[in-house]
Design a protein around this motif. Structure first.
Motif, PDB file in Angstrom:
ATOM      1  N   LEU A   1      12.796  15.834  20.919  1.00  0.00           N
ATOM      2  CA  LEU A   1      11.354  16.021  20.951  1.00  0.00           C
ATOM      3  C   LEU A   1      11.017  17.332  20.262  1.00  0.00           C
ATOM      4  O   LEU A   1      11.540  18.390  20.616  1.00  0.00           O
ATOM      5  CB  LEU A   1      10.857  16.041  22.399  1.00  0.00           C
ATOM      6  N   CYS A   2      10.161  17.270  19.268  1.00  0.00           N
ATOM      7  CA  CYS A   2       9.752  18.476  18.564  1.00  0.00           C
ATOM      8  C   CYS A   2       8.280  18.336  18.181  1.00  0.00           C
ATOM      9  O   CYS A   2       7.704  17.262  18.229  1.00  0.00           O
ATOM     10  CB  CYS A   2      10.624  18.717  17.346  1.00  0.00           C
ATOM     11  N   GLY A   3       7.693  19.436  17.864  1.00  0.00           N
ATOM     12  CA  GLY A   3       6.282  19.464  17.510  1.00  0.00           C
ATOM     13  C   GLY A   3       5.435  19.981  18.659  1.00  0.00           C
ATOM     14  O   GLY A   3       5.569  19.525  19.799  1.00  0.00           O
ATOM     15  N   LYS A   4       4.589  20.958  18.367  1.00  0.00           N
ATOM     16  CA  LYS A   4       3.774  21.575  19.416  1.00  0.00           C
ATOM     17  C   LYS A   4       2.842  20.580  20.088  1.00  0.00           C
ATOM     18  O   LYS A   4       2.632  20.641  21.294  1.00  0.00           O
ATOM     19  CB  LYS A   4       2.961  22.730  18.834  1.00  0.00           C
ATOM     20  N   LYS A   5       2.281  19.655  19.312  1.00  0.00           N
ATOM     21  CA  LYS A   5       1.354  18.680  19.898  1.00  0.00           C
ATOM     22  C   LYS A   5       2.060  17.782  20.912  1.00  0.00           C
ATOM     23  O   LYS A   5       1.545  17.534  22.001  1.00  0.00           O
ATOM     24  CB  LYS A   5       0.717  17.823  18.806  1.00  0.00           C
ATOM     25  N   ASN A   6       3.226  17.280  20.542  1.00  0.00           N
ATOM     26  CA  ASN A   6       3.972  16.392  21.446  1.00  0.00           C
ATOM     27  C   ASN A   6       4.418  17.121  22.703  1.00  0.00           C
ATOM     28  O   ASN A   6       4.321  16.590  23.809  1.00  0.00           O
ATOM     29  CB  ASN A   6       5.188  15.802  20.730  1.00  0.00           C
ATOM     30  N   ILE A   7       4.893  18.356  22.547  1.00  0.00           N
ATOM     31  CA  ILE A   7       5.377  19.113  23.695  1.00  0.00           C
ATOM     32  C   ILE A   7       4.235  19.499  24.616  1.00  0.00           C
ATOM     33  O   ILE A   7       4.336  19.363  25.842  1.00  0.00           O
ATOM     34  CB  ILE A   7       6.176  20.348  23.226  1.00  0.00           C
ATOM     35  N   SER A   8       3.107  19.951  24.049  1.00  0.00           N
ATOM     36  CA  SER A   8       1.970  20.318  24.907  1.00  0.00           C
ATOM     37  C   SER A   8       1.384  19.093  25.594  1.00  0.00           C
ATOM     38  O   SER A   8       0.986  19.165  26.762  1.00  0.00           O
ATOM     39  CB  SER A   8       0.896  21.052  24.097  1.00  0.00           C
ATOM     40  N   LYS A   9       1.379  17.943  24.923  1.00  0.00           N
ATOM     41  CA  LYS A   9       0.905  16.708  25.558  1.00  0.00           C
ATOM     42  C   LYS A   9       1.819  16.324  26.720  1.00  0.00           C
ATOM     43  O   LYS A   9       1.341  15.915  27.785  1.00  0.00           O
ATOM     44  CB  LYS A   9       0.862  15.583  24.527  1.00  0.00           C
ATOM     45  N   LEU A  10       3.117  16.484  26.525  1.00  0.00           N
ATOM     46  CA  LEU A  10       4.083  16.172  27.585  1.00  0.00           C
ATOM     47  C   LEU A  10       3.830  17.040  28.815  1.00  0.00           C
ATOM     48  O   LEU A  10       3.746  16.536  29.931  1.00  0.00           O
ATOM     49  CB  LEU A  10       5.513  16.375  27.076  1.00  0.00           C
ATOM     50  N   TYR A  11       3.701  18.331  28.626  1.00  0.00           N
ATOM     51  CA  TYR A  11       3.527  19.226  29.766  1.00  0.00           C
ATOM     52  C   TYR A  11       2.128  19.154  30.379  1.00  0.00           C
ATOM     53  O   TYR A  11       1.961  19.388  31.573  1.00  0.00           O
ATOM     54  CB  TYR A  11       3.863  20.668  29.381  1.00  0.00           C
ATOM     55  N   ASN A  12       1.122  18.834  29.583  1.00  0.00           N
ATOM     56  CA  ASN A  12      -0.249  18.777  30.119  1.00  0.00           C
ATOM     57  C   ASN A  12      -0.539  17.481  30.867  1.00  0.00           C
ATOM     58  O   ASN A  12      -1.253  17.491  31.869  1.00  0.00           O
ATOM     59  CB  ASN A  12      -1.272  18.965  28.999  1.00  0.00           C
ATOM     60  N   THR A  13      -0.007  16.360  30.391  1.00  0.00           N
ATOM     61  CA  THR A  13      -0.366  15.072  30.995  1.00  0.00           C
ATOM     62  C   THR A  13       0.810  14.333  31.620  1.00  0.00           C
ATOM     63  O   THR A  13       0.621  13.257  32.167  1.00  0.00           O
ATOM     64  CB  THR A  13      -1.018  14.149  29.945  1.00  0.00           C
ATOM     65  N   GLY A  14       1.996  14.895  31.529  1.00  0.00           N
ATOM     66  CA  GLY A  14       3.182  14.197  32.015  1.00  0.00           C
ATOM     67  C   GLY A  14       3.362  14.275  33.517  1.00  0.00           C
ATOM     68  O   GLY A  14       2.789  15.126  34.196  1.00  0.00           O
TER      69      GLY A  14
ATOM     70  N   TYR B   1      17.599  19.027  41.554  1.00  0.00           N
ATOM     71  CA  TYR B   1      18.268  20.295  41.296  1.00  0.00           C
ATOM     72  C   TYR B   1      19.553  20.099  40.519  1.00  0.00           C
ATOM     73  O   TYR B   1      20.330  19.210  40.861  1.00  0.00           O
ATOM     74  CB  TYR B   1      18.575  20.997  42.630  1.00  0.00           C
ATOM     75  N   PRO B   2      19.769  20.796  39.450  1.00  0.00           N
ATOM     76  CA  PRO B   2      19.139  21.992  38.894  1.00  0.00           C
ATOM     77  C   PRO B   2      18.121  21.710  37.795  1.00  0.00           C
ATOM     78  O   PRO B   2      17.901  22.557  36.922  1.00  0.00           O
ATOM     79  CB  PRO B   2      20.332  22.747  38.312  1.00  0.00           C
ATOM     80  N   PHE B   3      17.482  20.544  37.796  1.00  0.00           N
ATOM     81  CA  PHE B   3      16.515  20.199  36.758  1.00  0.00           C
ATOM     82  C   PHE B   3      15.127  19.985  37.349  1.00  0.00           C
ATOM     83  O   PHE B   3      14.973  19.510  38.465  1.00  0.00           O
ATOM     84  CB  PHE B   3      16.902  18.897  36.039  1.00  0.00           C
ATOM     85  N   ARG B   4      14.134  20.288  36.536  1.00  0.00           N
ATOM     86  CA  ARG B   4      12.763  19.834  36.776  1.00  0.00           C
ATOM     87  C   ARG B   4      12.460  18.937  35.580  1.00  0.00           C
ATOM     88  O   ARG B   4      12.419  19.398  34.443  1.00  0.00           O
ATOM     89  CB  ARG B   4      11.773  20.988  36.826  1.00  0.00           C
ATOM     90  N   ILE B   5      12.269  17.673  35.844  1.00  0.00           N
ATOM     91  CA  ILE B   5      12.082  16.674  34.801  1.00  0.00           C
ATOM     92  C   ILE B   5      10.595  16.407  34.628  1.00  0.00           C
ATOM     93  O   ILE B   5       9.898  16.106  35.592  1.00  0.00           O
ATOM     94  CB  ILE B   5      12.782  15.343  35.171  1.00  0.00           C
ATOM     95  N   THR B   6      10.125  16.513  33.398  1.00  0.00           N
ATOM     96  CA  THR B   6       8.761  16.135  33.052  1.00  0.00           C
ATOM     97  C   THR B   6       8.872  14.970  32.084  1.00  0.00           C
ATOM     98  O   THR B   6       9.634  15.038  31.112  1.00  0.00           O
ATOM     99  CB  THR B   6       8.016  17.304  32.398  1.00  0.00           C
ATOM    100  N   TRP B   7       8.120  13.912  32.335  1.00  0.00           N
ATOM    101  CA  TRP B   7       8.229  12.723  31.498  1.00  0.00           C
ATOM    102  C   TRP B   7       6.862  12.087  31.310  1.00  0.00           C
ATOM    103  O   TRP B   7       5.950  12.266  32.119  1.00  0.00           O
ATOM    104  CB  TRP B   7       9.203  11.706  32.100  1.00  0.00           C
TER     105      TRP B   7
END
Length: 125
Positions: A10-23, A29-35
């Motif tokens: 996953l790359c690109g600021k738009k894709n990453i910000s969309k993932l974190y904003n709406t995912g 543990y030890p992960f926090r998964i955003t999907w």
């Protein structure tokens, strides 16, 4: 079969910000998964792996953790890829490492297997 090509990163600021904003997210543990289910790519989950600079000040420790996470994902991601192709789903996934210390490969691999099983169950909904 057990590869991790650039098309799965996953790359690109738009894709990453969309993932974190709406995912959606969950912790294993030890992960926090955003999907998030996405429609911009074709039947392959795209993955972002992150180890925080605030916890691991030295770059060699962060890089080592990211390498271990990438390797465990690469070895265990085949059922998730098959489920995405079967259901015609597109997933964006972020693996955030939240442990305060580097954990051994075996522990991270067991957790990665549980995370992938949980993602497969979430895909079926």
């Amino acid at each position: 079969m057990y590869c991790f090509p650039k098309s799965e990163k996953l790359c690109g600021k738009k894709n990453i910000s969309k993932l974190y904003n709406t995912g959606n997210h969950f912790t294993c543990y030890p992960f926090r998964i955003t999907w998030i289910k996405n429609t911009t790519h074709f039947n392959n989950p795209q993955v972002l792996i992150w180890a925080p600079k605030s916890i691991f000040k030295r770059a060699n420790k962060r890089n080592n953790i990211r390498r271990i996470i990438r390797e465990t994902y690469r070895l265990n991601s085949l059922p998730l890829k098959n489920k995405c192709k079967e259901k015609n789903l597109n997933l964006d996934i972020a693996f955030n490492y939240i442990a305060k210390e580097p954990l051994p490969f075996i522990h991270i691999e067991k957790t990665m297997k549980r995370v992938i099983e949980k993602l497969i169950l979430l895909c079926e909904q």
